[in-house]
Design an enzyme around this catalytic site. Structure first.
Site, mmCIF file in Angstrom:
data_model
loop_
_atom_site.group_PDB
_atom_site.id
_atom_site.type_symbol
_atom_site.label_atom_id
_atom_site.label_comp_id
_atom_site.label_asym_id
_atom_site.label_seq_id
_atom_site.Cartn_x
_atom_site.Cartn_y
_atom_site.Cartn_z
ATOM 1 N N HIS A 96 0.795 -1.231 0.000
ATOM 2 C CA HIS A 96 0.000 0.000 0.000
ATOM 3 C C HIS A 96 0.828 1.283 0.000
ATOM 4 C CE1 HIS A 96 -2.503 -3.229 1.694
ATOM 5 N NE2 HIS A 96 -3.436 -2.681 0.949
ATOM 6 N N GLY A 148 -4.972 10.566 10.514
ATOM 7 C CA GLY A 148 -5.900 9.745 9.750
ATOM 8 C C GLY A 148 -6.140 10.332 8.365
ATOM 9 N N VAL A 173 -1.133 11.768 15.152
ATOM 10 C CA VAL A 173 -1.632 13.114 15.444
ATOM 11 C C VAL A 173 -3.063 13.169 14.918
ATOM 12 C CG1 VAL A 173 0.514 14.420 15.661
ATOM 13 C CG2 VAL A 173 -0.327 13.892 13.380
ATOM 14 N N ASP A 225 -14.489 17.518 19.144
ATOM 15 C CA ASP A 225 -15.907 17.595 19.487
ATOM 16 C C ASP A 225 -16.106 17.016 20.890
ATOM 17 O OD1 ASP A 225 -15.480 15.222 17.359
ATOM 18 O OD2 ASP A 225 -16.803 14.553 18.962
HETATM 19 O O1 LIG Z 1 -8.537 13.004 12.801
HETATM 20 P P1 LIG Z 1 -8.155 11.562 12.617
HETATM 21 O O2 LIG Z 1 -6.679 11.352 12.741
HETATM 22 O O3 LIG Z 1 -8.694 10.953 11.347
HETATM 23 O O4 LIG Z 1 -8.826 10.767 13.855
HETATM 24 C C1 LIG Z 1 -10.194 10.692 14.168
HETATM 25 O O5 LIG Z 1 -11.057 11.184 13.172
HETATM 26 C C2 LIG Z 1 -11.645 10.090 12.428
HETATM 27 C C3 LIG Z 1 -13.135 10.110 12.617
HETATM 28 O O6 LIG Z 1 -13.679 11.307 12.177
HETATM 29 C C4 LIG Z 1 -11.010 8.825 12.982
HETATM 30 O O7 LIG Z 1 -9.893 8.474 12.192
HETATM 31 C C5 LIG Z 1 -10.634 9.256 14.375
HETATM 32 O O8 LIG Z 1 -9.645 8.495 15.008
HETATM 33 O O1 LIG Z 2 -13.309 8.988 16.475
HETATM 34 C C1 LIG Z 2 -13.740 10.093 16.788
HETATM 35 C C2 LIG Z 2 -13.074 11.284 16.423
HETATM 36 C C3 LIG Z 2 -13.611 12.484 16.793
HETATM 37 N N1 LIG Z 2 -14.766 12.508 17.499
HETATM 38 C C4 LIG Z 2 -15.398 11.369 17.852
HETATM 39 O O2 LIG Z 2 -16.443 11.432 18.487
HETATM 40 N N2 LIG Z 2 -14.878 10.188 17.488
#
Ligand SMILES: O=P(O)(O)O[C@H]1O[C@H](CO)[C@@H](O)[C@H]1O
Ligand SMILES: O=c1cc[nH]c(=O)[nH]1
Length: 235
Positions: A4, A20, A88, A204
């Site tokens: 990948h 992510g 991060v 959030d």
């Molecule tokens: O902001 P990232 O790094 O993506 O992390 C958070 O955001 C995503 C969900 O919206 C999931 O990957 C969660 O772990």
């Molecule tokens: O995985 C996540 C990331 C941000 N906020 C959430 O509630 N869940």
């Protein structure tokens, strides 16, 4: 090359930041790296390598969830010899005292994923951060005046739960917040004897229902990036 990642051998640094969101990877490279070069294009999961304060460093998007992120983490470790892996990410807060835009340094990660049951059966493995990286990151966050919380988090396989209030069982046991990757990262790092840490910005709040915008999640939250990069200096 791995399945990948199409970076060439030696093109990825030993220290890799792991958001992510691949667009956050691009933002990190363009904002913080000197001479960033795109090292991965497979599936649009962008990864970049450059230098930060003179030290080679990479950033690699992982996608969302333990399943996707463990593919990238496995290939970075076994295919490219990466040794310092710092996620991060963003998270939801489970606790009234952990506010939107605060940092969480994930000392450990609970999970509702089956990933460790596949390995350990009915016994429970406790995925934990590298203590040295955690300590450095905490000290840097304190010096910079960032509000940061160190403790346990939840790595969930589910973003949208049928029962919104299910988080309260974890909140009652002191879990600070929820994301979707750290438990997999910590488990793989332990298996391969490399360092791992997860630094999160609260995007959030499950108690107050406060939220941030997608643009803010992608383009800002620079405090945690500075903490991650400075914690890895000299490794
Ligand atoms: O902001 P990232 O790094 O993506 O992390 C958070 O955001 C995503 C969900 O919206 C999931 O990957 C969660 O772990
Ligand atoms: O995985 C996540 C990331 C941000 N906020 C959430 O509630 N869940």
């Amino acid at each position: 090359m791995t399945v990948h990642l199409n970076a060439k051998e030696g093109q990825i640094a030993e220290t890799v930041l792991l958001p992510g969101d691949p667009l956050r990877a691009q933002h990190i490279a363009e904002t913080f790296f000197e001479n960033p070069e795109l090292h991965n294009t497979v599936r649009g999961m962008h990864g970049y390598t450059g230098t930060y304060k003179g030290q080679r460093v990479s950033v690699q998007g992982t996608g969302m969830g333990i399943a996707s992120s463990m593919i990238y983490v496995s290939e970075l470790i076994t295919g490219y010899g990466c040794k310092n892996l710092i996620r991060v990410g963003t998270c939801g807060s489970y606790q009234p005292h952990v506010h939107v835009r605060d940092l969480i340094l994930a000392q450990a990660a609970c999970t509702d994923s089956n990933i460790n049951n596949i390995r350990f059966g009915a016994k429970t493995y406790a995925p934990i951060a590298d203590f040295g990286l955690l300590l450095r990151a905490y000290q840097i966050a304190q010096e910079r005046g960032f509000t940061s919380h160190v403790g346990n988090i939840m790595s969930s396989d589910t973003f949208y739960h049928d029962d919104f209030d299910q988080y309260k069982i974890w909140a009652d046991f002191g879990v600070l917040g929820v994301e979707m990757e750290a438990a997999g990262l910590y488990t793989l790092a332990a298996k391969h004897g490399v360092r791992a840490l997860t630094i999160l910005t609260v995007s959030d709040h499950l108690v107050t229902r406060e939220e941030t915008t997608a643009e803010e999640r992608q383009m800002t939250f620079n405090g945690m990036i500075e903490v991650a990069l400075d914690a890895a200096l000299g490794l």
